[in-house]
Scaffold this motif. Structure first.
Motif, PDB file in Angstrom:
ATOM      1  N   VAL A  15       0.748  -1.352   0.158  1.00  0.00           N
ATOM      2  CA  VAL A  15       0.019   0.088  -0.044  1.00  0.00           C
ATOM      3  C   VAL A  15       0.943   1.265   0.061  1.00  0.00           C
ATOM      4  O   VAL A  15       0.392   2.345  -0.881  1.00  0.00           O
ATOM      5  CB  VAL A  15      -0.838   0.026   1.299  1.00  0.00           C
ATOM      6  N   GLU A  16       1.811   1.229   0.893  1.00  0.00           N
ATOM      7  CA  GLU A  16       2.799   2.320   0.978  1.00  0.00           C
ATOM      8  C   GLU A  16       3.720   2.527  -0.507  1.00  0.00           C
ATOM      9  O   GLU A  16       3.805   3.664  -1.056  1.00  0.00           O
ATOM     10  CB  GLU A  16       3.832   2.187   2.003  1.00  0.00           C
ATOM     11  N   GLN A  19       1.168   3.996  -3.016  1.00  0.00           N
ATOM     12  CA  GLN A  19       1.066   5.387  -2.733  1.00  0.00           C
ATOM     13  C   GLN A  19       2.174   6.338  -3.179  1.00  0.00           C
ATOM     14  O   GLN A  19       2.076   7.446  -3.727  1.00  0.00           O
ATOM     15  CB  GLN A  19       1.057   5.826  -1.205  1.00  0.00           C
ATOM     16  N   HIS A  20       3.540   5.756  -3.145  1.00  0.00           N
ATOM     17  CA  HIS A  20       4.909   6.418  -3.546  1.00  0.00           C
ATOM     18  C   HIS A  20       4.714   6.611  -5.163  1.00  0.00           C
ATOM     19  O   HIS A  20       5.028   7.529  -5.737  1.00  0.00           O
ATOM     20  CB  HIS A  20       5.844   5.574  -3.002  1.00  0.00           C
ATOM     21  N   ARG A  22       2.152   6.241  -7.094  1.00  0.00           N
ATOM     22  CA  ARG A  22       1.188   7.462  -7.811  1.00  0.00           C
ATOM     23  C   ARG A  22       1.649   8.673  -7.487  1.00  0.00           C
ATOM     24  O   ARG A  22       1.552   9.616  -8.226  1.00  0.00           O
ATOM     25  CB  ARG A  22      -0.058   7.025  -6.956  1.00  0.00           C
ATOM     26  N   SER A  23       2.418   8.960  -6.232  1.00  0.00           N
ATOM     27  CA  SER A  23       2.946  10.335  -6.179  1.00  0.00           C
ATOM     28  C   SER A  23       4.110  10.728  -7.136  1.00  0.00           C
ATOM     29  O   SER A  23       4.294  12.045  -7.258  1.00  0.00           O
ATOM     30  CB  SER A  23       3.315  10.549  -4.788  1.00  0.00           C
ATOM     31  N   GLU A  37      -7.868   1.586  -6.714  1.00  0.00           N
ATOM     32  CA  GLU A  37      -7.913   2.057  -5.464  1.00  0.00           C
ATOM     33  C   GLU A  37      -6.487   1.708  -4.796  1.00  0.00           C
ATOM     34  O   GLU A  37      -5.903   0.561  -5.242  1.00  0.00           O
ATOM     35  CB  GLU A  37      -9.010   1.104  -4.779  1.00  0.00           C
ATOM     36  N   ILE A  38      -6.112   2.535  -3.957  1.00  0.00           N
ATOM     37  CA  ILE A  38      -4.773   2.073  -3.238  1.00  0.00           C
ATOM     38  C   ILE A  38      -4.963   1.047  -2.499  1.00  0.00           C
ATOM     39  O   ILE A  38      -5.695   1.161  -1.302  1.00  0.00           O
ATOM     40  CB  ILE A  38      -4.241   3.291  -2.550  1.00  0.00           C
ATOM     41  N   SER A  39      -4.349  -0.075  -2.798  1.00  0.00           N
ATOM     42  CA  SER A  39      -4.443  -1.330  -1.969  1.00  0.00           C
ATOM     43  C   SER A  39      -3.532  -2.264  -2.353  1.00  0.00           C
ATOM     44  O   SER A  39      -2.684  -2.030  -3.196  1.00  0.00           O
ATOM     45  CB  SER A  39      -5.724  -2.162  -2.266  1.00  0.00           C
ATOM     46  N   TYR A  43      -1.291  -2.682  -6.052  1.00  0.00           N
ATOM     47  CA  TYR A  43       0.113  -2.386  -6.603  1.00  0.00           C
ATOM     48  C   TYR A  43       0.704  -3.060  -7.508  1.00  0.00           C
ATOM     49  O   TYR A  43       1.192  -2.579  -8.518  1.00  0.00           O
ATOM     50  CB  TYR A  43       0.924  -2.314  -5.167  1.00  0.00           C
TER      51      TYR A  43
END
Length: 172
Positions: A15-16, A19-20, A22-23, A37-39, A43
């Motif tokens: 998940v982390e 998130q990284h 997508r950023s 969805e972030i899951s 990933y």
């Protein structure tokens, strides 16, 4: 860089990592994964989608060759202009070297130059028949040209010798 710093970090959860990821993305790359969805499960899906969409080694290679070959001539001595040229060439060469051997780079430059000399239909046929994930060799391009010539010769011969049959009515 993302793979080295984030993806291989065992201390981060998927998940982390997602998130990284997508950023770090923008434009079409972000659009490719924005609906996910972030899951943890997504990933791996996101990485796969991005690889399938953007991991076109041949296109990446050709893009760097194009950047080098399309550099403008410097008309007057200028340290700034020469430095810019040098920086651009060096950046593209380093990237090419990370993707392939000196022989592959030379071959790609030759293939790229030759593709500029053929018609659009032949260019399209080359793109359609060449794998995206490999860097084509000069030998492959020459073989392609030979096959293309043979096919066109066959078509031209067939068209020249074809005569439509005249419609005849059955005799009674």
């Amino acid at each position: 860089m993302f793979t080295s710093i984030i993806d291989k970090d065992c201390g981060l959860s998927d998940v982390e990592k997602f998130q990284h990821l997508r950023s770090c993305l923008k434009g079409p790359a972000l659009d490719t994964v924005s609906s996910l969805e972030i899951s943890s499960a997504n990933y791996t899906i996101a990485l796969d989608l991005l690889k399938r969409r953007f991991n076109n080694k041949r296109l990446i290679f050709q893009s760097h060759v194009t950047d080098i070959l399309s550099l403008n001539r410097i008309e007057s001595s200028s340290a700034v202009k020469l430095r810019s040229l040098s920086d651009t060439v060096n950046a593209n060469i380093r990237t090419l070297q990370s993707l392939g051997s000196a022989e592959q780079i030379a071959g790609c430059i030759i293939v790229h130059s030759l593709l500029q000399k053929v018609d659009k239909a032949t260019q399209a046929n080359w793109e359609e028949t060449t794998p995206m994930d490999t860097i084509p060799t000069c030998e492959q391009f020459i073989e392609f040209l030979d096959r293309r010539c043979q096919r066109l010769e066959n078509v031209e011969h067939a068209m020249a010798t074809y005569t439509p049959s005249t419609k005849s009515t059955p005799q009674i």
